[in-house]
Design an enzyme around this catalytic site. Structure first.
Site, PDB file in Angstrom:
ATOM      1  N   THR A   1      56.333  54.909 -76.218  1.00  0.00           N
ATOM      2  CA  THR A   1      57.404  55.591 -75.325  1.00  0.00           C
ATOM      3  C   THR A   1      58.460  54.356 -74.787  1.00  0.00           C
ATOM      4  OG1 THR A   1      55.949  55.596 -73.122  1.00  0.00           O
ATOM      5  CG2 THR A   1      56.134  57.559 -74.706  1.00  0.00           C
TER       6      THR A   1
ATOM      7  N   ASN B   1      48.314  42.380 -71.792  1.00  0.00           N
ATOM      8  CA  ASN B   1      48.992  42.118 -72.936  1.00  0.00           C
ATOM      9  C   ASN B   1      49.526  40.571 -72.955  1.00  0.00           C
ATOM     10  OD1 ASN B   1      49.550  41.846 -75.713  1.00  0.00           O
ATOM     11  ND2 ASN B   1      51.664  43.091 -75.344  1.00  0.00           N
TER      12      ASN B   1
ATOM     13  N   SER C   1      84.577  77.427 -54.176  1.00  0.00           N
ATOM     14  CA  SER C   1      83.403  77.580 -54.880  1.00  0.00           C
ATOM     15  C   SER C   1      83.668  77.087 -56.241  1.00  0.00           C
ATOM     16  CB  SER C   1      83.084  78.880 -54.988  1.00  0.00           C
ATOM     17  OG  SER C   1      84.201  79.940 -55.157  1.00  0.00           O
TER      18      SER C   1
END
Lengths: 302, 635
Positions: free
Chosen positions: B111, B165, B542
């Site tokens: 990821t 690491n 709106s």
């Protein structure tokens, strides 16, 4: 019996069945891309399981480039008849009329016209909103990045940088009119899983996967089978009989055989453990240039 | 190098061996950018001999072209499959990789570390059993490390490996390793992982990845691969969990067969067991468990089967079947963690779609309790959630759903939120608990209801919702309509945007969040007036489709009439009766609709008024005629 399957195959099977059912439950008009290969055979077998006792509630679609191995076409028709399924075959008629072929037009153009374009034509004509494909993530680097439910724009384009997050098994199946989803139920299977499953479930496959003596020529380090009289031989080339099989099946002039003695599925499983080249090595179109699969996919290739 | 890997055993051989089938371990690698996640996975694939010759040749070629590892092979190029990734040398999207040892099979989600791609990290984490959290030994714990640890924990990952690491770049220094472990453990209480193993390693050179490094004699723990092969994932699964079966698809090939297809989410079921439909409480017994390979006596978690029942009860996709004695919760109010995944911020009150299990319902955040600040791990008060924010919120659903707490069940406790218009997945959610309010606050059944109130006024109540740009003519037309209705003896009320902001909504400003809340309150008020039997005229800019949809969904079909007062921006701006456009153009008013805040025109309004073509009087007459022909004005 399913329970005889090893745990990892049982899980993969259940995951694929879930995906197949999710599509049927949420889309209006799905279709299964059936390429006749081993992955398609497994996908079809899973569909037979997913909807039992009903038949899979969608048609199969084969994009026929007219350059497939003859044994593939025979196997295709026999499979559809045996399972009582609705098989639709589509060929890009303009391409065929123009005589587009892998020899004169180059593998890249040929694939674009006879596969990618043909596929788009067939999907548009059928008005399908979801299409199953047998691609696996372990096949190729850009496929490793693809979602199981892969969104396509109204023009079939794939935008790899803007994919929907896909969490858990909560697949977002919502699309606007004209948009489509490609669905890959075998995403998490590996080549080895496929063969082990074919073995365990005794799934019929095209005999070309099994070793036999076949007429081949060696070209650019690859073994190409002369499947019919249309095969263009280069000066000095004479097909010779070799014991070969195919790890992957496509159009015969673009699909290389490997020398092998594996004449049964058991032997293939053994061979798959120890091979040192990837299966797409035998797909000539992948080698056009680095990153070429991603490019084809963005244009709509499966 | 030693040979820790042998090729995988055949399935048939594995079953003959003493070792139990460990199945597949799904894990993810995460951590900040440049901590070496892709390199580690490349290393694992390489060491496990699952790389093919042609892939290695391509890698050598690519390493020369794009590589960042000097002359050595750049393993990251094996997994960064997208062109943009290879060019930029970063991981953008999650990639899934497969490898195996003789003890276990692995699916790895690689990821991205960049904060802007955090949602892709969450995607990888949602299906993982274990997280390998990479930490660059030179940099220690960064806020992105904490973010990933937090997300992994929230998503229910119980086992974490700290892969410290690039230990070669700090001279294999034990004190660096110990300092990082201690720093992580300070926060560990927040995460609550069941196990934490810290391994110093070098993905580039392979130390402690698949072979014990001779350069760190001080480290006696397992190598990464040893740990992954042996980690025990499910000790807590031993006590049996109650059966959960989200119905996915109703299988009716002919009149003689009606089966419920789905995958067992938890627990077990046998033929003869009594089950209930969680939401309705209807009970039946399992008659058959059908599969293509023959009927079965029982089915357990992860089995994809088809159940038939011994009697006809109402069951459809989205229902959960469960034992009568151990039912999931049912509520239309839940408290949940949210990970926000869209560029558009989360706005409380805005209606989204929730997909939970196989069910889809309307949902809105009713109250954002807090946003988690990753740097300090503290909950902060917040009004919205932006991309990659993590928050805790109450959600209100359009209908009750059945669920379990996510802690109890990752399948029945997880949901995603989907934008109703773009169809994007905008959030991942994990239910903490149901809010019992819905069940405890019983609606008072009143004798005089909407129908009798409407009857007394001999009219059909409705909302006429006027939407359009500022200066479009909404209030003018609404005012004319109300005058005409009054003359006809109809009972009306006009809610005007400006007027309401002086009272009910005077605490609200003009940010997107406040605009949504403004509309929500007005819509709820209009609904009360409809209940009172009135014809309500609402005159509000709106600007957002979703909020107008929310208002529409509050009342019954036929009670919401959207009137689009369609005046082009140039015309409204030229009129500029209140001088507001000028101020907005001068930058004196911010978030002004049409100027620096969007107006989303209605796609299918009931009434579309093109104000440049007709005068206000005739448009008002048109609306009255509309009401008359459709029976709103009674006899």
């Amino acid at each position: 019996m399913t329970s005889a399957l090893p745990l990892h195959l049982r899980r993969l099977e259940a995951e694929s069945i879930f995906i197949l059912r999710e599509v049927v439950a949420t889309f209006e008009n799905p279709v299964m891309l059936y390429s006749i290969g081993k992955d398609s055979s497994v996908m079809l077998h899973l569909a037979m399981k997913a909807f039992f006792p009903a038949r899979p509630p969608f048609p199969l679609l084969h994009v026929d480039t007219t350059w497939k191995f003859r044994e593939m076409i025979a196997f295709r028709d026999e499979t559809a008849a045996r399972l009582g399924l609705d098989l639709k075959v589509h060929t890009n008629q303009q391409g065929a009329a123009a005589g587009v072929n892998p020899f004169d037009h180059g593998s890249s153009n040929y694939t674009q016209i006879m596969k990618t374009e043909a596929l788009k034509q067939a999907l548009d004509a059928g008005g399908y909103d979801a299409a199953f494909g047998g691609a696996r993530r372990d096949e190729e680097k850009s496929r490793a990045k693809e979602r199981i439910f892969s969104f396509r724009s109204a023009h079939h384009g794939w935008d790899p940088k803007n994919q929907r997050p896909e969490l858990w098994s909560l697949y977002n199946t919502r699309i606007a009119k004209g948009e489509t989803i490609r669905v890959f139920p075998l995403s998490n299977w590996t080549e080895l899983d496929i063969w082990e499953y074919i073995l365990a479930e005794a799934i019929p496959i095209v005999p070309l996967y099994l070793a036999a003596d076949r007429p081949v020529v060696r070209r650019g380090g690859q073994l190409i089978m002369a499947d019919d009289a249309r095969m263009r031989l280069l000066p000095g080339e004479v097909p010779e009989m070799k014991r070969v099989r195919f790890r992957t099946l496509g159009c015969y002039p673009l699909t290389a055989a490997v020398e092998s003695d594996a004449a049964s599925v058991e032997e293939i499983v053994h061979e798959t453990f120890s091979v040192t080249t990837s299966e797409r090595q035998g797909r000539l179109i992948d080698h056009d240039e680095s990153g070429s699969m991603e490019k084809k996919k963005r244009e709509g290739y499966f | 190098m030693s040979e820790p890997f042998t090729v995988l055993q055949l399935a048939s051989e594995a079953s003959a061996r003493a070792e139990p089938d460990k199945g597949t371990l799904r894990f993810l690698t995460c951590g900040s950018v440049d901590d070496g996640k892709s390199t580690l996975i490349g290393r694992l694939l390489y060491d496990s001999k699952r790389l093919f010759d042609d892939q290695i040749v391509a890698l050598e070629k690519d390493s020369k072209k794009f590589g960042t590892a000097g002359d050595a092979m750049d393993f990251a190029l094996l997994v960064d499959g997208l062109e943009a990734e290879r060019e930029q040398g970063i991981t953008i999207d999650v990639a899934y990789r497969f490898f195996a040892t003789d003890r276990r099979r692995f699916i790895v989600a690689d990821t991205p570390g960049h904060e802007q791609y955090t949602r892709n990290m969450a995607t990888g984490a949602s299906t993982a059993d274990l997280a390998v959290l990479l930490i660059d030994a030179r940099k220690g714990i960064l806020s992105q490390t904490r973010r990933h640890a937090t997300i992994a924990a929230l998503l229910g990952i119980r086992h974490v490996v700290l892969a410290i690491n690039k230990i070669d770049l700090v001279e294999f220094d034990r004190t660096v390793y110990e300092r990082i472990v201690a720093a992580f453990d300070e926060d560990a209480g927040h995460y609550g992982f069941a196990s934490r193993v810290a391994i110093p390693l070098s993905a580039r050179f392979g130390d402690n990845v698949s072979f014990q490094s001779e350069r760190m004699p001080w480290y006696r723990g397992p190598t990464l691969i040893e740990h992954l092969e042996t980690v025990d994932l499910a000790p807590e699964l031993a006590p049996s969990r109650p059966f959960r079966f989200p119905v996915q698809w109703v299988n009716r090939p002919d009149l003689s067969f009606r089966g419920y297809a789905g995958t067992v989410a938890e627990g077990e079921v046998s033929v003869g067991d009594e089950i209930v439909v969680a939401r309705s409480g209807h009970a039946a017994r399992v008659a058959r468990i059908v599969t293509h390979d023959g009927d079965r006596e029982s089915a357990a978690a992860e089995d994809a089967v088809t159940l038939t029942l011994d009697r006809e009860i109402d069951v459809s996709r989205g229902d959960i079947l469960a034992p009568a004695t151990a039912r999931p919760e049912v509520s239309d109010q839940v408290a949940a963690h949210l990970i926000w995944m869209a560029e558009e911020p989360m706005l409380p009150g805005r209606p989204y779609l929730m997909k939970i299990g196989t069910r889809v319902v309307g949902a809105a955040v009713s109250e954002l309790k807090h946003r988690l600040e990753i740097e300090t791990m503290k909950p902060l008060a917040a009004k919205t959630l932006a991309l990659n924010d993590i928050g805790f919120a109450n959600l209100s659903l359009a209908e009750p759903v059945a669920f379990d707490a996510y802690e109890e069940n990752r399948t029945t406790g997880a949901f995603i939120l989907i934008d109703r218009f773009t169809n994007q997945t905008v959030a991942a959610g994990m239910i903490r608990f149901g809010l019992r309010r819905a069940t405890n606050i019983h609606r008072q059944a009143l004798t005089v209801d909407k129908a009798s109130r409407a009857l007394a006024k001999s009219q059909k109540p409705a909302i006429l919702w006027f939407t359009g740009l500022s200066g479009a003519g909404k209030s003018t037309i609404a005012d004319l309509v109300e005058q005409k209705l009054n003359l006809l003896g109809r009972h009306t009320y006009l809610l005007d945007g400006d007027n309401v902001r002086h009272g009910l909504n005077r605490d609200l400003g003009f940010t997107d969040a406040d605009r949504v809340e403004n509309i929500r309150r007005v819509a709820e008020t209009a609904k009360l007036f409809v209940d009172a039997g009135l014809i309500v005229l609402v005159s509000f800019i709106s600007p957002f489709r979703s909020e107008r949809r929310l208002a529409r969904d509050l009342v019954e079909a036929g009670e919401f009439i959207e009137v689009f007062v369609d005046t082009p921006l140039e015309v409204a701006e030229a009129r500029d009766a209140k001088g507001l456009y000028r101020k907005a153009r001068e930058g004196k008013i911010r978030n002004f609709t049409g100027i620096d805040s969007p107006y989303e025109a209605p796609e299918a309004p009931e009434i579309h008024l093109r104000t440049t073509e007709t005068d206000a009087q005739s448009m008002a007459d048109g609306i009255v005629a509309y009401l008359q022909t459709r029976g709103y004005l009674g006899g």
